[in-house]
Design a protein around this motif. Structure first.
Motif, PDB file in Angstrom:
ATOM      1  N   THR A  32      35.370  41.575  32.201  1.00  0.00           N
ATOM      2  CA  THR A  32      36.195  41.534  33.409  1.00  0.00           C
ATOM      3  C   THR A  32      37.376  40.580  33.221  1.00  0.00           C
ATOM      4  OG1 THR A  32      34.709  39.853  34.317  1.00  0.00           O
ATOM      5  CG2 THR A  32      34.289  42.145  34.942  1.00  0.00           C
ATOM      6  N   SER A  34      41.022  38.972  33.025  1.00  0.00           N
ATOM      7  CA  SER A  34      42.237  39.023  33.824  1.00  0.00           C
ATOM      8  C   SER A  34      43.268  38.080  33.229  1.00  0.00           C
ATOM      9  CB  SER A  34      41.918  38.601  35.256  1.00  0.00           C
ATOM     10  OG  SER A  34      43.070  38.614  36.051  1.00  0.00           O
ATOM     11  N   PRO A  35      44.442  38.566  32.818  1.00  0.00           N
ATOM     12  CA  PRO A  35      44.851  39.965  32.856  1.00  0.00           C
ATOM     13  C   PRO A  35      44.124  40.793  31.808  1.00  0.00           C
ATOM     14  CG  PRO A  35      46.572  38.613  31.839  1.00  0.00           C
ATOM     15  CD  PRO A  35      45.463  37.687  32.248  1.00  0.00           C
ATOM     16  N   ALA A  37      43.055  42.563  34.585  1.00  0.00           N
ATOM     17  CA  ALA A  37      42.468  42.570  35.933  1.00  0.00           C
ATOM     18  C   ALA A  37      42.235  43.994  36.430  1.00  0.00           C
ATOM     19  CB  ALA A  37      43.326  41.791  36.908  1.00  0.00           C
ATOM     20  N   ARG A  38      41.768  44.067  37.684  1.00  0.00           N
ATOM     21  CA  ARG A  38      41.429  45.339  38.330  1.00  0.00           C
ATOM     22  C   ARG A  38      40.416  46.121  37.507  1.00  0.00           C
ATOM     23  NH1 ARG A  38      41.926  42.561  41.108  1.00  0.00           N
ATOM     24  NH2 ARG A  38      43.750  41.483  41.360  1.00  0.00           N
ATOM     25  N   THR A  40      36.767  45.156  37.672  1.00  0.00           N
ATOM     26  CA  THR A  40      35.478  44.557  38.020  1.00  0.00           C
ATOM     27  C   THR A  40      34.525  45.495  38.743  1.00  0.00           C
ATOM     28  OG1 THR A  40      36.203  43.666  40.152  1.00  0.00           O
ATOM     29  CG2 THR A  40      36.563  42.271  38.209  1.00  0.00           C
ATOM     30  N   ASP A  67      39.994  48.302  42.612  1.00  0.00           N
ATOM     31  CA  ASP A  67      38.950  47.282  42.582  1.00  0.00           C
ATOM     32  C   ASP A  67      38.242  47.231  43.933  1.00  0.00           C
ATOM     33  OD1 ASP A  67      37.641  45.557  40.835  1.00  0.00           O
ATOM     34  OD2 ASP A  67      39.438  44.389  40.419  1.00  0.00           O
ATOM     35  N   ASP A  92      35.842  37.822  37.809  1.00  0.00           N
ATOM     36  CA  ASP A  92      36.797  37.989  36.720  1.00  0.00           C
ATOM     37  C   ASP A  92      36.815  36.723  35.871  1.00  0.00           C
ATOM     38  OD1 ASP A  92      38.024  36.585  38.885  1.00  0.00           O
ATOM     39  OD2 ASP A  92      39.989  36.941  37.996  1.00  0.00           O
ATOM     40  N   THR A  95      41.656  35.404  30.294  1.00  0.00           N
ATOM     41  CA  THR A  95      41.891  36.180  29.078  1.00  0.00           C
ATOM     42  C   THR A  95      41.336  35.477  27.835  1.00  0.00           C
ATOM     43  OG1 THR A  95      43.582  37.293  27.772  1.00  0.00           O
ATOM     44  CG2 THR A  95      44.172  35.158  28.681  1.00  0.00           C
TER      45      THR A  95
END
Length: 134
Positions: A32, A34-35, A37-38, A40, A67, A92, A95
């Motif tokens: 998960t 991020s970036p 992201a979206r 999860t 998400d 999340d 990175t």
């Protein structure tokens, strides 16, 4: 925190260490990052399933276009004499770009008392604690 409370907490952690590490391993395995992201939803579904298993009323809400957000309510039996408790967390993780891991960041590894894996200290470790019944 009093000495007695701290000791009781440490004993509970020791007594449930196997379950805690297993749950932590499940959460860390979800990538998960991020970036971007979206990403999860699969982990949010796992959280919702765990909450349902623990008899929570579960609400899943859309969040952005791809998400979701999950919340759970567990009603008590004596609201007149007991206060509410809110546990909040995110799933999340930061990175891993430009980082050189010696182990798989999405697999929990132990080295003595050290637990290694992406998110073990922010915030998947706390989420695992939420789900381990004491």
């Amino acid at each position: 925190m009093t000495q007695v409370t701290e000791q009781a907490l440490l004993q509970a952690i020791d007594a449930h260490q196997t379950d805690l590490l297993a749950k932590l391993g499940q959460l860390v395995a979800f990538k998960t990052v991020s970036p971007p992201a979206r990403n999860t939803v699969p982990l949010q579904e796992e959280v919702a399933d765990q909450l349902k298993k623990d008899d929570f009323e579960v609400k899943v809400q859309p969040f952005y276009e791809t998400d979701t957000l999950v919340s759970g309510t567990l009603h008590g039996t004596a609201p007149a004499t007991h206060n509410s408790l809110l546990l909040n967390g995110h799933v999340d993780v930061a990175t891993i770009a430009d980082q050189h891991w010696r182990t798989d960041p999405f697999s929990v590894q132990r080295s003595g008392d050290l637990v290694i894996g992406r998110g073990v200290s922010d915030m998947k470790g706390a989420m695992a604690c939420f789900f381990v019944s004491v």
